[in-house]
Enzyme design. Structure first.
Site, PDB file in Angstrom:
ATOM      1  N   ARG A  10     -78.377 -19.087 -33.323  1.00  0.00           N
ATOM      2  CA  ARG A  10     -77.477 -18.118 -33.936  1.00  0.00           C
ATOM      3  C   ARG A  10     -77.618 -18.246 -35.439  1.00  0.00           C
ATOM      4  O   ARG A  10     -77.635 -19.355 -35.985  1.00  0.00           O
ATOM      5  CB  ARG A  10     -76.034 -18.406 -33.509  1.00  0.00           C
ATOM      6  CG  ARG A  10     -74.969 -17.615 -34.263  1.00  0.00           C
ATOM      7  CD  ARG A  10     -73.589 -18.035 -33.788  1.00  0.00           C
ATOM      8  NE  ARG A  10     -72.534 -17.489 -34.625  1.00  0.00           N
ATOM      9  CZ  ARG A  10     -71.246 -17.763 -34.478  1.00  0.00           C
ATOM     10  NH1 ARG A  10     -70.860 -18.572 -33.501  1.00  0.00           N
ATOM     11  NH2 ARG A  10     -70.336 -17.241 -35.283  1.00  0.00           N
ATOM     12  N   ALA A 192     -77.270 -18.409 -43.544  1.00  0.00           N
ATOM     13  CA  ALA A 192     -78.467 -17.860 -42.922  1.00  0.00           C
ATOM     14  C   ALA A 192     -79.653 -18.809 -43.060  1.00  0.00           C
ATOM     15  O   ALA A 192     -79.749 -19.591 -44.012  1.00  0.00           O
ATOM     16  CB  ALA A 192     -78.810 -16.509 -43.555  1.00  0.00           C
ATOM     17  N   SER A 193     -80.550 -18.734 -42.097  1.00  0.00           N
ATOM     18  CA  SER A 193     -81.809 -19.495 -42.088  1.00  0.00           C
ATOM     19  C   SER A 193     -81.587 -21.004 -42.116  1.00  0.00           C
ATOM     20  O   SER A 193     -82.445 -21.754 -42.583  1.00  0.00           O
ATOM     21  CB  SER A 193     -82.698 -19.066 -43.273  1.00  0.00           C
ATOM     22  OG  SER A 193     -82.968 -17.675 -43.213  1.00  0.00           O
ATOM     23  N   ARG A 194     -80.439 -21.446 -41.636  1.00  0.00           N
ATOM     24  CA  ARG A 194     -80.096 -22.878 -41.573  1.00  0.00           C
ATOM     25  C   ARG A 194     -79.969 -23.521 -42.957  1.00  0.00           C
ATOM     26  O   ARG A 194     -79.974 -24.754 -43.069  1.00  0.00           O
ATOM     27  CB  ARG A 194     -81.135 -23.659 -40.735  1.00  0.00           C
ATOM     28  CG  ARG A 194     -81.161 -23.248 -39.256  1.00  0.00           C
ATOM     29  CD  ARG A 194     -79.798 -23.511 -38.610  1.00  0.00           C
ATOM     30  NE  ARG A 194     -79.810 -23.289 -37.171  1.00  0.00           N
ATOM     31  CZ  ARG A 194     -79.378 -22.186 -36.576  1.00  0.00           C
ATOM     32  NH1 ARG A 194     -78.929 -21.164 -37.300  1.00  0.00           N
ATOM     33  NH2 ARG A 194     -79.380 -22.077 -35.267  1.00  0.00           N
ATOM     34  N   LEU A 195     -79.828 -22.709 -44.008  1.00  0.00           N
ATOM     35  CA  LEU A 195     -79.612 -23.251 -45.350  1.00  0.00           C
ATOM     36  C   LEU A 195     -78.108 -23.310 -45.606  1.00  0.00           C
ATOM     37  O   LEU A 195     -77.552 -22.605 -46.458  1.00  0.00           O
ATOM     38  CB  LEU A 195     -80.330 -22.396 -46.399  1.00  0.00           C
ATOM     39  CG  LEU A 195     -81.859 -22.383 -46.274  1.00  0.00           C
ATOM     40  CD1 LEU A 195     -82.482 -21.454 -47.305  1.00  0.00           C
ATOM     41  CD2 LEU A 195     -82.408 -23.806 -46.443  1.00  0.00           C
TER      42      LEU A 195
END
Length: 215
Positions: A10, A192-195
């Site tokens: 997710r 977002a983008s695991r950042l």
């Protein structure tokens, strides 16, 4: 398995966490986040549910989900049977970690610190506002001990009900509260983008030090 775990993901896009919007003191931020969780999360999520981690005498970690029942400037309070496994672990090593996760808000809070028992007066005051069934259950259950089956538990509950048939159950001497005195609190906001955003507060001489951690 019916689903490929590697494909389950997710992306978090709801919010961010910046230093400009974070107070210098972590409990104020926790109160704000908790109030938002109460207003936003839907059942079956319980906003005050948290995972508590402890360590036993062999250095093995243990964790379970409990409910936070009080929070003030001293710390985070929960209640349990002092003779339970967690009670024995806290007696051996009076330090613990707890984690709150609020999925709708895409937020997590990790807290670490020393644990102490609350006063008997605090324990009894909370015990008296619990539902009657929960109070009788505290007397009936030999928490964490092996029992023969559900029938034994039902028998112990019936015995407790009979014992307190004509009086309100008082707090058992082996049951009460613990308070985690925070030494570190980390706030995690999904991005977002695991950042992800991670702001870490650590108690140092003179107050709290805040720093950003890489995701």
């Amino acid at each position: 398995m019916s689903r490929n775990l590697a494909d389950m993901r997710r992306d978090y896009t709801r919010d961010g966490l910046s230093e400009a919007n974070a107070p210098a003191e972590p409990l104020a931020l926790f109160h704000n986040w908790f109030d938002e969780a109460v207003a936003t999360e839907q059942l079956p999520v319980e906003p005050n549910a948290m995972t508590l981690a402890t360590v036993d005498a062999d250095g093995r970690p243990h964790c379970r989900v409990l409910l936070l029942k009080a929070l003030d400037e001293r710390g985070f309070t929960f209640f349990s049977n002092y003779q339970s496994d967690k009670g024995e672990q806290l007696r051996y090593s009076p330090h613990a970690a707890m984690t709150f996760f609020w999925p709708t808000l895409e937020r997590q809070v990790r807290i670490e610190g020393r644990v102490e028992k609350v006063s008997p007066e605090e324990s009894d005051a909370y015990f008296q506002v619990r539902p009657l069934g929960s109070r009788l259950g505290a007397w009936a259950s030999p928490q964490s001990r092996m029992i023969a089956g559900r029938e034994e538990l039902e028998r112990l509950l019936a015995e407790s009900g009979a014992r307190f048939q004509d009086q309100a159950p008082h707090c058992p001497p082996y049951w009460g509260g613990y308070r985690l005195l925070p030494e570190r609190i980390e706030f995690w906001q999904g991005r977002a983008s695991r950042l992800h955003d991670r702001l870490d507060y650590r108690l140092v001489e003179g107050g709290w030090r805040r720093q950003r951690l890489a995701p």
